[in-house]
Each structure stands twice: as structure tokens, then as C-alpha cells.
Design a protein around this motif. Structure first.
Motif, PDB file in Angstrom:
ATOM      1  N   MET A   1       0.841  -1.177   0.000  1.00  0.00           N
ATOM      2  CA  MET A   1       0.000   0.000   0.000  1.00  0.00           C
ATOM      3  C   MET A   1       0.881   1.233   0.000  1.00  0.00           C
ATOM      4  O   MET A   1       2.000   1.200   0.514  1.00  0.00           O
ATOM      5  N   GLN A   2       0.360   2.288  -0.566  1.00  0.00           N
ATOM      6  CA  GLN A   2       1.130   3.517  -0.671  1.00  0.00           C
ATOM      7  C   GLN A   2       0.270   4.693  -0.230  1.00  0.00           C
ATOM      8  O   GLN A   2      -0.957   4.633  -0.326  1.00  0.00           O
ATOM      9  N   LEU A   3       0.925   5.761   0.199  1.00  0.00           N
ATOM     10  CA  LEU A   3       0.248   7.019   0.479  1.00  0.00           C
ATOM     11  C   LEU A   3       0.289   7.889  -0.772  1.00  0.00           C
ATOM     12  O   LEU A   3       1.260   7.860  -1.528  1.00  0.00           O
ATOM     13  N   ALA A   4      -0.757   8.670  -0.980  1.00  0.00           N
ATOM     14  CA  ALA A   4      -0.810   9.535  -2.152  1.00  0.00           C
ATOM     15  C   ALA A   4      -1.727  10.706  -1.861  1.00  0.00           C
ATOM     16  O   ALA A   4      -2.532  10.664  -0.921  1.00  0.00           O
ATOM     17  N   GLN A   5      -1.601  11.746  -2.674  1.00  0.00           N
ATOM     18  CA  GLN A   5      -2.525  12.879  -2.551  1.00  0.00           C
ATOM     19  C   GLN A   5      -3.444  12.887  -3.773  1.00  0.00           C
ATOM     20  O   GLN A   5      -2.999  12.641  -4.899  1.00  0.00           O
ATOM     21  N   VAL A   6      -4.715  13.150  -3.517  1.00  0.00           N
ATOM     22  CA  VAL A   6      -5.679  13.253  -4.606  1.00  0.00           C
ATOM     23  C   VAL A   6      -5.471  14.593  -5.305  1.00  0.00           C
ATOM     24  O   VAL A   6      -5.592  15.645  -4.670  1.00  0.00           O
ATOM     25  N   VAL A   7      -5.147  14.570  -6.600  1.00  0.00           N
ATOM     26  CA  VAL A   7      -4.868  15.835  -7.304  1.00  0.00           C
ATOM     27  C   VAL A   7      -5.810  16.102  -8.480  1.00  0.00           C
ATOM     28  O   VAL A   7      -5.800  17.196  -9.033  1.00  0.00           O
ATOM     29  N   GLY A   8      -6.615  15.136  -8.885  1.00  0.00           N
ATOM     30  CA  GLY A   8      -7.468  15.400 -10.043  1.00  0.00           C
ATOM     31  C   GLY A   8      -8.473  14.302 -10.301  1.00  0.00           C
ATOM     32  O   GLY A   8      -8.635  13.374  -9.485  1.00  0.00           O
ATOM     33  N   THR A   9      -9.163  14.446 -11.419  1.00  0.00           N
ATOM     34  CA  THR A   9     -10.210  13.483 -11.767  1.00  0.00           C
ATOM     35  C   THR A   9     -10.118  13.091 -13.238  1.00  0.00           C
ATOM     36  O   THR A   9      -9.620  13.834 -14.072  1.00  0.00           O
ATOM     37  N   VAL A  10     -10.639  11.902 -13.536  1.00  0.00           N
ATOM     38  CA  VAL A  10     -10.756  11.420 -14.916  1.00  0.00           C
ATOM     39  C   VAL A  10     -12.235  11.161 -15.184  1.00  0.00           C
ATOM     40  O   VAL A  10     -12.902  10.506 -14.378  1.00  0.00           O
ATOM     41  N   VAL A  11     -12.739  11.693 -16.314  1.00  0.00           N
ATOM     42  CA  VAL A  11     -14.128  11.442 -16.687  1.00  0.00           C
ATOM     43  C   VAL A  11     -14.149  10.667 -18.004  1.00  0.00           C
ATOM     44  O   VAL A  11     -13.403  10.983 -18.930  1.00  0.00           O
ATOM     45  N   ALA A  12     -14.997   9.612 -18.029  1.00  0.00           N
ATOM     46  CA  ALA A  12     -15.106   8.800 -19.239  1.00  0.00           C
ATOM     47  C   ALA A  12     -16.533   8.300 -19.356  1.00  0.00           C
ATOM     48  O   ALA A  12     -17.066   7.725 -18.400  1.00  0.00           O
ATOM     49  N   THR A  13     -17.165   8.549 -20.495  1.00  0.00           N
ATOM     50  CA  THR A  13     -18.534   8.055 -20.664  1.00  0.00           C
ATOM     51  C   THR A  13     -18.541   6.703 -21.380  1.00  0.00           C
ATOM     52  O   THR A  13     -19.378   5.862 -21.108  1.00  0.00           O
ATOM     53  N   GLN A  14     -17.594   6.513 -22.286  1.00  0.00           N
ATOM     54  CA  GLN A  14     -17.522   5.261 -23.038  1.00  0.00           C
ATOM     55  C   GLN A  14     -16.600   4.314 -22.281  1.00  0.00           C
ATOM     56  O   GLN A  14     -15.365   4.437 -22.342  1.00  0.00           O
ATOM     57  N   LYS A  15     -17.181   3.392 -21.526  1.00  0.00           N
ATOM     58  CA  LYS A  15     -16.360   2.557 -20.661  1.00  0.00           C
ATOM     59  C   LYS A  15     -17.060   1.246 -20.339  1.00  0.00           C
ATOM     60  O   LYS A  15     -18.254   1.080 -20.611  1.00  0.00           O
ATOM     61  N   SER A  16     -16.326   0.309 -19.758  1.00  0.00           N
ATOM     62  CA  SER A  16     -16.903  -0.940 -19.277  1.00  0.00           C
ATOM     63  C   SER A  16     -18.049  -0.619 -18.320  1.00  0.00           C
ATOM     64  O   SER A  16     -17.906   0.217 -17.430  1.00  0.00           O
ATOM     65  N   GLN A  17     -19.192  -1.297 -18.502  1.00  0.00           N
ATOM     66  CA  GLN A  17     -20.342  -1.067 -17.613  1.00  0.00           C
ATOM     67  C   GLN A  17     -19.979  -1.250 -16.149  1.00  0.00           C
ATOM     68  O   GLN A  17     -20.558  -0.640 -15.261  1.00  0.00           O
ATOM     69  N   ARG A  18     -19.002  -2.107 -15.930  1.00  0.00           N
ATOM     70  CA  ARG A  18     -18.635  -2.395 -14.542  1.00  0.00           C
ATOM     71  C   ARG A  18     -17.923  -1.237 -13.841  1.00  0.00           C
ATOM     72  O   ARG A  18     -17.611  -1.331 -12.659  1.00  0.00           O
ATOM     73  N   LEU A  19     -17.652  -0.169 -14.589  1.00  0.00           N
ATOM     74  CA  LEU A  19     -17.068   1.017 -13.949  1.00  0.00           C
ATOM     75  C   LEU A  19     -18.129   2.074 -13.647  1.00  0.00           C
ATOM     76  O   LEU A  19     -17.836   3.109 -13.059  1.00  0.00           O
ATOM     77  N   ASP A  20     -19.382   1.784 -14.042  1.00  0.00           N
ATOM     78  CA  ASP A  20     -20.464   2.760 -13.835  1.00  0.00           C
ATOM     79  C   ASP A  20     -20.600   3.152 -12.368  1.00  0.00           C
ATOM     80  O   ASP A  20     -20.564   2.305 -11.474  1.00  0.00           O
ATOM     81  N   GLY A  21     -20.757   4.447 -12.149  1.00  0.00           N
ATOM     82  CA  GLY A  21     -21.058   4.943 -10.815  1.00  0.00           C
ATOM     83  C   GLY A  21     -19.865   5.065  -9.884  1.00  0.00           C
ATOM     84  O   GLY A  21     -20.026   5.348  -8.700  1.00  0.00           O
ATOM     85  N   LEU A  22     -18.683   4.853 -10.420  1.00  0.00           N
ATOM     86  CA  LEU A  22     -17.485   4.933  -9.574  1.00  0.00           C
ATOM     87  C   LEU A  22     -16.642   6.142  -9.957  1.00  0.00           C
ATOM     88  O   LEU A  22     -16.426   6.404 -11.135  1.00  0.00           O
ATOM     89  N   LYS A  23     -16.177   6.868  -8.970  1.00  0.00           N
ATOM     90  CA  LYS A  23     -15.342   8.033  -9.219  1.00  0.00           C
ATOM     91  C   LYS A  23     -13.914   7.582  -9.491  1.00  0.00           C
ATOM     92  O   LYS A  23     -13.391   6.697  -8.813  1.00  0.00           O
ATOM     93  N   MET A  24     -13.290   8.191 -10.507  1.00  0.00           N
ATOM     94  CA  MET A  24     -11.907   7.859 -10.848  1.00  0.00           C
ATOM     95  C   MET A  24     -11.033   9.066 -10.536  1.00  0.00           C
ATOM     96  O   MET A  24     -11.182  10.123 -11.139  1.00  0.00           O
TER      97      MET A  24
END
Lengths: 98, 98, 98, 98, 98
Positions: B1-24
Motif C-alpha cells: 500500500m502507498q500514500l498519495a494525494q488526490v490531485v485530479g479526476t478522470v471522466v469517461a462516458t464510453q467505458k466498461s459497464q462495470r465502472l459505472d457509478g465509480l469516481k476515478m
């Protein structure tokens, strides 16, 4: 598997329920020359390791193979506290000596 | 496991259904000296992490061990928001302080 | 899978029960030029490898696919003692010769 | 998970049957500065990604968690075509703009 | 997944029974500039690859997803012999041409 020294702790209250009750320790890589390498990682503890101890950890799905870490969202676990490291006939580390 | 800082977001509409509803979220490695390392990765969020927060993430199959990420095609997940990082008796990071 | 030379041992009494009875060996990477690379790792032994031998090891969940290492919290296993390494028609290593 | 740009294709007729019918794309790492990093990898496509597009891929066993890649001998899969990458309030990438 | 060229072989008689009957090949990384990279790995062969051929291999648990490598203690497998590599409209490699 790698050798590492326990150098610190991570505390988090807002977390996956599956991490409840597990200690999260900060490890730095232990070199065969007795020096700590750069970088670090965070590992769950399954053996009661303490600060300053040299431990053995494993990563990936194997980190979920101890009783303590089954099904946990964790990719590193300490599963042994090291007594002795011997390389080429030389004792490179012995617990309790510095 | 690693420590990290949240610095941004990725948005994608065309994706595997199994990623629906999850923040990236985009993470940069958090060094024990308090500086961000080079490189970055994208992780799913399972704990409601926000921009600027220091988090703990894990990778590989372990990233699928939270309720939110079971069976998801994702190899990294944030599973804790960090309160305190302590190394060698020094507090290296405390949530809410800068 | 990688080639490595067995250079040492790790002894630990305080450890996950699932590591009981398994030898933990220190490996250094074996280069195709016959020299040992930097770094090292610790692997479980499933074939009776001895100090100085050149072996083949694998990592990750595959390390749990030998009879000896099933369900063990270990991410590296030695699963072959190497007789010959041949590259481009040249024998780079042959067991018993130096 | 990492961001990457699709830069090429790999064609192979002699292969594991379990790879039949799947497109194999060459990806180069996408930096947050908008430049491509060095190195490359080959990934299966599960979302109809095209040359030049910025995509999200994952590796390891997670790469087998899309409908298209279940039980496939592949360790990398594209599972999203990226619309927007935002870091620190700046849009670093937007699909359709260059 | 990565591209590599088959450059050699490893022979071992003393090994896990689960490796019986499988060819172990030495691979060197194949760069998109047509040059071989540094380093190497050892992979099982599931497609009858020969010396000098450019192949596609995968690592980790995915390496156990071919018929030939199911349940084997191996973390790398060759699962395709490459016909063509095309990047940005240029053919970088074509089988049978040098």
C-alpha cells in the motif's frame, strides 16, 4: 518477499470497514549492507511487529493469505519478524544486536 | 500500500459497464518528506476522498476487495483517508494541517 | 520468471503459522553476462535449492502454485534448479562449472 | 490504472485460442503534462478504442474483469475512453481538442 | 502485455512436477525502434515459439490462463507469435523480414 524495517505508523478513521482493527505500519527497505533503501510502503501487520524491527513482508494477492488479512483490501502484509539474515556465511543482521 | 494525494479526476462516458457509478481520481505519490513524487496513477474511490486529501491506496487484485470495487476491472482503489502519518516519532502529516 | 543465485538465508521464529517448515532463501538476480545484479529478494524453496546454485523463481500468485507453497503468504518461490542457460547458441551457465 | 494513448496495433495469427477475436493495441503512457512517456505496452481492447485516443487501462488479474476479457491470457485491458482529465482545476486533456 | 524476442533456453531437471513438459524460453524486450532492450525474463511457451521470433507474452496470474499453463507455478507465458507490429502507420516489425 522483501526485508524491511518498521519505521512508522499510519492512522485513518475513515476507511473501508474491512481494514478495521488492523495496524498499518510504514516500512523502509532493508539492504543487505544493513542500510535502509529509499522509498517506503505501508503494510498490514499480522505478527505484532514493533518500531525498529526488521521484518519480512509480501505483496499482491499473497498478502491476503494470513488469517489476519483474508479478504482485506490490502496489498502488503508483514508475516514474519526476522531473527537472522545470513549472506555468504556472514551474519548481516541479528535481532537484538545493532 | 502507498500514500498519495488526490490531485485530479478522470471522466469517461464510453467505458466498461462495470465502472459505472465509480469516481476515478488521479493520485500522486506522497513522500515521507511531505513532497509529492513524480508520476501518477488513477484509482477508484471507495471512501469519498476529496481533492487535496492524503489517502492510502492498494493495487492489484486487492483493489477488488472493497464492497464498492468487487469484480470491477480496476487495479487501484483508495480504501482509507489518512489522519496521521508518523515516522520515527515525528508527525509527517496530520489531516487539516499544512 | 527470473534466474537468480541463492546467496543466503533468513531465519524467523515469530511468523505466520502458514510459513512453518519452509526454508526462506535470499536470491540475487543472475545476469546473462554471468554477473549478479544489484538488489535481492527472499523466496520460499520448493525444490531443495542450496547456497550458490542458480535457480528459477516466480512471483505473485503463481508462487502459490507448487505443492509446497499452496495457500502460503509468500509472493516468491524457487521452483527449479537450473542445469543450463543457453543464449544465442552460447552456454551462459552450466551447473557444476564455474 | 494508468492513462495512455493508442499508437498502434499488433497482429498475430499463431496464438492462444483464447485471444481469438480480440484487438491488441499498442499504448504509450500519457503524462499529465500532455506528453507521451517512454516505453509502451500491448493491451486488449474492450471498448472500441481507436488510434490516437487517450484511454484508461488496468493490468494484472483485474484485466480479466471485463465481459470481453474474462479468462483470457492477457494482463492489460483498455476499459475506458477518456473524455476529460482535470488536475488542480486545470483541464489537462479533453477529447476532440488538441 | 509486452513484445519480446526469443533469444535462448533454460533447462532444468530438478523442478516442480508442474513444470514437466513445458519449454522455458529466455526473452529480451523488443523496442518499438526495433532494438532489444536490456534485461530479460524466462517464460513458458504455449504456442511453439522458436529462437529469433518476436512474441507477445503476459505475466502474473494471467500467465496461467492458457490451456498449457493452467495451475503451473509460472508467472510469464508466451501466448502469441507476432506477425506485424504497426505504430503510427509505420510497420515496425513484420515476421520473415529483417
Amino acid at each position: 518477499m522483501q526485508l524491511a524495517q518498521v519505521v512508522g505508523t499510519v492512522v485513518a478513521t475513515q476507511k473501508s470497514q474491512r481494514l478495521d482493527g488492523l495496524k498499518m505500519l510504514i516500512l523502509r527497505p532493508f539492504g543487505l549492507d544493513g542500510k535502509l533503501g529509499s522509498g517506503y510502503l505501508v503494510a498490514l501487520d499480522s505478527v505484532g511487529a514493533g518500531l525498529g524491527e526488521v521484518v519480512l513482508y509480501c505483496t499482491g494477492s499473497s498478502a491476503r493469505q494470513t488469517e489476519a488479512t483474508k479478504d482485506r483490501p490490502a496489498d502488503a502484509v508483514i508475516m514474519a519478524i526476522v531473527d537472522t539474515v545470513e549472506v555468504g556465511g556472514d551474519v548481516k543482521y541479528q535481532k537484538g544486536k545493532t
